[in-house]
Design an enzyme around this catalytic site. Sequence first.
Site, PDB file in Angstrom:
ATOM      1  CB  SER A  13      -0.824   0.111   1.260  1.00  0.00           C
ATOM      2  OG  SER A  13      -1.959   1.012   1.312  1.00  0.00           O
TER       3      SER A  13
ATOM      4  CG  ASP B 292      -2.818   4.003  -1.183  1.00  0.00           C
ATOM      5  OD1 ASP B 292      -3.655   4.210  -2.151  1.00  0.00           O
ATOM      6  OD2 ASP B 292      -2.885   3.419  -0.357  1.00  0.00           O
TER       7      ASP B 292
ATOM      8  CG  ASP C 100      -3.150  -0.839  -2.074  1.00  0.00           C
ATOM      9  OD1 ASP C 100      -3.202   0.672  -1.715  1.00  0.00           O
ATOM     10  OD2 ASP C 100      -3.485  -1.413  -1.369  1.00  0.00           O
TER      11      ASP C 100
ATOM     12  CG  ASP D 154      -6.363   0.739  -0.166  1.00  0.00           C
ATOM     13  OD1 ASP D 154      -5.495   1.909  -0.210  1.00  0.00           O
ATOM     14  OD2 ASP D 154      -6.473  -0.025   0.643  1.00  0.00           O
TER      15      ASP D 154
END
Length: 444
Positions: A102, A239, A241, A243
């Site tokens: 992440s 960010d 990833d 999400d």
Amino acid sequence: MARLFGTDGVRGLANAELTPELAMALAASAARVLAAHDRSHRPVAVVGRDPRASGEMLEAAVVAGLTSAGADVRRVGVLPTPAVAYLVGALDADLGVMISASHNPMPDNGIKLFAAGGHKLPDGIEDEIEAGLSADAVRPTGAGVGRVTDVEDALDRYAAHLLDATPHPLAGLKVVVDCANGASAAAAPEIYRRAGAEVVALHAEPDGININQHCGSNHPEKLREAVVAHGADLGIAHDGDADRCVAVDSAGELVDGDQIMAVLALALAETGELTKDTLVATVMSNLGLHLAMKAHGVTVVTTAVGDRYVLEELRAGGYALGGEQSGHVVLPAFATTGDGLLTALRLMSRMAATGKSLADLAAVMNRLPQVLVNVPVADKAAVAGSSEVRDAVGEVEAELGEEGRVLLRPSGTEQLVRVMVEAPAQATAQAAADRLAGVVSAVS
């Protein structure tokens, strides 16, 4: 021993703490556990990753582990975490694996697991998977070994899903998107263009090393400059990833997750889609969000810090919107987890539908100054049980009244107590936080 799974899967320094051996064992155990819960068919797993260098190594290990346990693998390549969650359901898979750390720095990596339908695993299943790491397992042979195929249209499937969830075309909007040199580098600019926006892509050239490097939702400084320089209507920062999503208005001012939730909550309330007129947020959301929602007849239900707690409350109450100040926003009608691209599309759709600027929409919420002080302590329990601390908190709360808020929260991973104070003025919040931090330090 400490539990292997944290609040968002298994995470650590790649090839040191999170080794390929651990990744392979974890994937094999996950396949066995989920197959044991449903023996009606051969298990199928969707595997995706972000572009950090160690992801290539860990993907190979995860695929080996899954296939060694008899699971067939559908490999989707570099895609956002929410895309993998969506594809688990769309491909009728039993398990999803996202290899990503992440917003963490590049040397870290992680393994996030999703159950059928793209939902995060409950603690009990994670415990079974962890227990299975040390178990002797019978491995299939011959035709029982899992097979691997690549899903060539994975991005198109995800894009079509997001465009279906976008209620108004984005024609006329110019957006700068900071992809954090991460998993959204290909997906976000392409999907926003398909939705009708003019797109300027920033930090969209991942090389495996530069993910989250002075960019993305944790470092929006360059995005703020770029929005002003390009004369854009807004900026979006994801960010690593994707999400998460935070925004920047046309003047370069940051619009955080709380403000985004305020805008989306009122949009859903207007169309009757905000279930029970309720928004789910964590205890760290700004008091300004609570005050704004109260003024518009929206109830705010609070949870502990962490997206998993927001998700649990959303599912338990059947609510339509929840999230965190960090920009992790969940719309359960369209996604099983936080989806930064979906959040951005809904935000831009609201701008396009109303003709209002992001600054005007975000003005529904007055973000109160918030000060957070991390206080090192020898004994967190002593602080929690201290009458001196309780009395000091009570005094500050009385002084602030309804225009401020105090929150003391022990860290779950460090010997720290986090002291958070909100007040109408920065100086007031800072003075109160410093005062309480002194009391906490003295009793510990």
